[in-house]
Write an enzyme that holds these catalytic residues in place. Structure first.
Site, PDB file in Angstrom:
ATOM      1  N   LYS A   1      18.167   5.646  -8.932  1.00  0.00           N
ATOM      2  CA  LYS A   1      18.040   4.827  -7.716  1.00  0.00           C
ATOM      3  C   LYS A   1      17.797   3.366  -8.088  1.00  0.00           C
ATOM      4  O   LYS A   1      18.353   2.445  -7.478  1.00  0.00           O
ATOM      5  CB  LYS A   1      16.889   5.365  -6.840  1.00  0.00           C
ATOM      6  CG  LYS A   1      16.659   4.521  -5.591  1.00  0.00           C
ATOM      7  CD  LYS A   1      15.503   5.015  -4.731  1.00  0.00           C
ATOM      8  CE  LYS A   1      15.209   4.008  -3.625  1.00  0.00           C
ATOM      9  NZ  LYS A   1      14.010   4.342  -2.843  1.00  0.00           N
TER      10      LYS A   1
ATOM     11  N   TYR B   1      13.125   6.968   3.858  1.00  0.00           N
ATOM     12  CA  TYR B   1      14.387   7.491   4.376  1.00  0.00           C
ATOM     13  C   TYR B   1      15.345   7.950   3.273  1.00  0.00           C
ATOM     14  O   TYR B   1      16.518   8.196   3.546  1.00  0.00           O
ATOM     15  CB  TYR B   1      15.064   6.414   5.231  1.00  0.00           C
ATOM     16  CG  TYR B   1      14.262   6.020   6.453  1.00  0.00           C
ATOM     17  CD1 TYR B   1      14.345   6.747   7.635  1.00  0.00           C
ATOM     18  CD2 TYR B   1      13.392   4.922   6.424  1.00  0.00           C
ATOM     19  CE1 TYR B   1      13.597   6.393   8.752  1.00  0.00           C
ATOM     20  CE2 TYR B   1      12.640   4.565   7.534  1.00  0.00           C
ATOM     21  CZ  TYR B   1      12.750   5.308   8.692  1.00  0.00           C
ATOM     22  OH  TYR B   1      12.001   4.960   9.796  1.00  0.00           O
ATOM     23  N   ASP B   2      14.867   8.061   2.045  1.00  0.00           N
ATOM     24  CA  ASP B   2      15.761   8.414   0.929  1.00  0.00           C
ATOM     25  C   ASP B   2      16.519   9.723   1.164  1.00  0.00           C
ATOM     26  O   ASP B   2      17.661   9.862   0.745  1.00  0.00           O
ATOM     27  CB  ASP B   2      14.971   8.519  -0.386  1.00  0.00           C
ATOM     28  CG  ASP B   2      14.644   7.158  -0.970  1.00  0.00           C
ATOM     29  OD1 ASP B   2      15.280   6.163  -0.556  1.00  0.00           O
ATOM     30  OD2 ASP B   2      13.760   7.085  -1.844  1.00  0.00           O
TER      31      ASP B   2
ATOM     32  N   LYS C   1       6.809   2.570  -3.073  1.00  0.00           N
ATOM     33  CA  LYS C   1       7.183   1.225  -3.529  1.00  0.00           C
ATOM     34  C   LYS C   1       6.504   0.899  -4.861  1.00  0.00           C
ATOM     35  O   LYS C   1       7.121   0.354  -5.770  1.00  0.00           O
ATOM     36  CB  LYS C   1       6.751   0.157  -2.509  1.00  0.00           C
ATOM     37  CG  LYS C   1       7.586   0.059  -1.258  1.00  0.00           C
ATOM     38  CD  LYS C   1       7.171  -1.231  -0.537  1.00  0.00           C
ATOM     39  CE  LYS C   1       7.685  -1.342   0.856  1.00  0.00           C
ATOM     40  NZ  LYS C   1       7.266  -2.597   1.517  1.00  0.00           N
TER      41      LYS C   1
ATOM     42  N   ASP D   1       9.024  -6.797   2.201  1.00  0.00           N
ATOM     43  CA  ASP D   1       9.243  -6.082   3.445  1.00  0.00           C
ATOM     44  C   ASP D   1      10.639  -5.489   3.371  1.00  0.00           C
ATOM     45  O   ASP D   1      11.583  -6.158   2.939  1.00  0.00           O
ATOM     46  CB  ASP D   1       9.092  -7.003   4.654  1.00  0.00           C
ATOM     47  CG  ASP D   1       8.724  -6.220   5.901  1.00  0.00           C
ATOM     48  OD1 ASP D   1       7.705  -5.494   5.857  1.00  0.00           O
ATOM     49  OD2 ASP D   1       9.440  -6.306   6.914  1.00  0.00           O
TER      50      ASP D   1
ATOM     51  N   GLY E   1       0.827  -1.201   0.000  1.00  0.00           N
ATOM     52  CA  GLY E   1       0.000   0.000   0.000  1.00  0.00           C
ATOM     53  C   GLY E   1       0.862   1.252   0.000  1.00  0.00           C
ATOM     54  O   GLY E   1       0.361   2.357   0.164  1.00  0.00           O
ATOM     55  N   ASN E   2       2.162   1.066  -0.167  1.00  0.00           N
ATOM     56  CA  ASN E   2       3.111   2.180  -0.138  1.00  0.00           C
ATOM     57  C   ASN E   2       3.305   2.726  -1.564  1.00  0.00           C
ATOM     58  O   ASN E   2       3.842   2.041  -2.435  1.00  0.00           O
ATOM     59  CB  ASN E   2       4.436   1.667   0.450  1.00  0.00           C
ATOM     60  CG  ASN E   2       5.488   2.757   0.548  1.00  0.00           C
ATOM     61  OD1 ASN E   2       5.651   3.568  -0.357  1.00  0.00           O
ATOM     62  ND2 ASN E   2       6.202   2.765   1.657  1.00  0.00           N
TER      63      ASN E   2
HETATM   64  P1  ITT Z   1       3.635  -2.174   2.745  1.00  0.00           P
HETATM   65  O1  ITT Z   1       3.807  -2.989   4.009  1.00  0.00           O
HETATM   66  O2  ITT Z   1       2.197  -1.947   2.398  1.00  0.00           O
HETATM   67  O3  ITT Z   1       4.443  -2.695   1.614  1.00  0.00           O
HETATM   68  P2  ITT Z   1       5.127  -0.200   4.231  1.00  0.00           P
HETATM   69  O4  ITT Z   1       5.556   1.206   3.967  1.00  0.00           O
HETATM   70  O5  ITT Z   1       4.456  -0.457   5.557  1.00  0.00           O
HETATM   71  O6  ITT Z   1       4.194  -0.667   3.030  1.00  0.00           O
HETATM   72  P3  ITT Z   1       7.286  -1.885   5.035  1.00  0.00           P
HETATM   73  O7  ITT Z   1       6.512  -2.446   6.174  1.00  0.00           O
HETATM   74  O8  ITT Z   1       8.115  -2.805   4.191  1.00  0.00           O
HETATM   75  O9  ITT Z   1       6.345  -1.135   4.013  1.00  0.00           O
HETATM   76  O10 ITT Z   1       8.177  -0.720   5.601  1.00  0.00           O
HETATM   77  C1  ITT Z   1       9.217  -0.258   4.844  1.00  0.00           C
HETATM   78  C2  ITT Z   1       9.626   1.118   5.342  1.00  0.00           C
HETATM   79  O11 ITT Z   1      11.055   1.227   5.200  1.00  0.00           O
HETATM   80  C3  ITT Z   1       9.032   2.196   4.440  1.00  0.00           C
HETATM   81  O12 ITT Z   1       7.822   2.701   4.966  1.00  0.00           O
HETATM   82  C4  ITT Z   1      10.134   3.236   4.416  1.00  0.00           C
HETATM   83  O13 ITT Z   1      10.009   4.070   5.536  1.00  0.00           O
HETATM   84  C5  ITT Z   1      11.400   2.404   4.551  1.00  0.00           C
HETATM   85  N1  ITT Z   1      11.958   2.071   3.217  1.00  0.00           N
HETATM   86  C6  ITT Z   1      11.935   0.872   2.566  1.00  0.00           C
HETATM   87  N2  ITT Z   1      12.503   0.964   1.370  1.00  0.00           N
HETATM   88  C7  ITT Z   1      12.884   2.244   1.223  1.00  0.00           C
HETATM   89  C8  ITT Z   1      13.497   2.963   0.193  1.00  0.00           C
HETATM   90  O14 ITT Z   1      13.804   2.402  -0.974  1.00  0.00           O
HETATM   91  N3  ITT Z   1      13.743   4.254   0.399  1.00  0.00           N
HETATM   92  C9  ITT Z   1      13.418   4.851   1.554  1.00  0.00           C
HETATM   93  N4  ITT Z   1      12.813   4.262   2.573  1.00  0.00           N
HETATM   94  C10 ITT Z   1      12.534   2.948   2.418  1.00  0.00           C
END
Ligand code: ITT
Length: 191
Positions: free
Chosen positions: A174, A153-154, A12, A68, A8-9
């Site tokens: 990226k 955190y980019d 991503k 994740d 849901g991100n």
């Molecule tokens: P979903 O579970 O729905 O996929 P989420 O945001 O909750 O969405 P995660 O539980 O995997 O996803 O948490 C990953 C977090 O880590 C995300 O919210 C970012 O804050 C960080 N993150 C992961 N990949 C990143 C990236 O490429 N650049 C910056 N921050 C990242």
């Protein structure tokens, strides 16, 4: 090919669409109704599996992925790791999470800014065979937030060999080096 990514991100989703160009990528945004299962695993792999299985149940016979990911900061005992999305609290905004890392690092370990992003993908192919893919991007935490691209955190992460944060470069740049790119690159070999 149709690929369903259980996320849901929006950040991503954008990256998966770029990384899987030539395929039709769908996510939670494209579901009429979906209630996300609790992410109560103890590892990236467990949480990715929870997400992938929830989509596999709804989209049998198609490629489904759960990812994740998170940032591990050496001077903070590899936190926030699997707690990256909610480091500054449930529903924390990106700016609150990044601010907390800068603040905690200044208190606990200003001299050691080493960090890495990790992405773990659990995938099910149309036959239901399960795969695991993992990517790591090493770098360090910048002194301040810089840049407006990307997500999460980019703005505070400078990859090894670079002087710019991931938020100062384009998503195309990226996606040539990222943890997510590395994991997706392994996935593509299975198509
Ligand atoms: P979903 O579970 O729905 O996929 P989420 O945001 O909750 O969405 P995660 O539980 O995997 O996803 O948490 C990953 C977090 O880590 C995300 O919210 C970012 O804050 C960080 N993150 C992961 N990949 C990143 C990236 O490429 N650049 C910056 N921050 C990242």
């Amino acid at each position: 090919m149709e690929i369903w990514v259980a996320t849901g991100n929006a950040g991503k989703v954008k990256e998966f669409k770029e990384l899987l160009v030539g395929h039709q990528v769908f996510s939670i945004q494209d579901m009429k109704s979906y209630s996300a299962p609790p992410e109560n695993g103890k590892t990236f792999e467990e949480n990715a599996t929870i997400k992938a299985k929830s989509f596999k149940a709804i989209k049998p016979g198609l490629w489904v992925l759960g990812e994740d990911s998170g940032i591990e900061v050496e001077g903070l005992g590899n936190m926030p790791g699997i707690f990256s999305a909610r480091y500054a609290g449930d529903n924390a905004r990106d700016v609150e999470n990044t601010s907390k890392i800068l603040k905690m690092l200044n208190i606990r370990s200003p001299g050691n800014r080493k960090a890495q992003f990790r992405s773990v993908i659990i995938a099910f192919d149309p036959q239901g065979v399960q795969y695991k893919f993992e990517g790591i991007l090493k770098g360090e935490i910048a002194k301040d937030m810089r840049g407006t691209n990307g997500f999460g955190y980019d703005s505070i992460f400078v990859p090894e060999g670079s002087t710019q944060t991931l938020a100062e470069i384009t998503v195309i740049e990226k996606n040539k080096i990222s943890h997510r790119f590395q994991a997706v690159n392994q996935l593509i070999q299975k198509f």
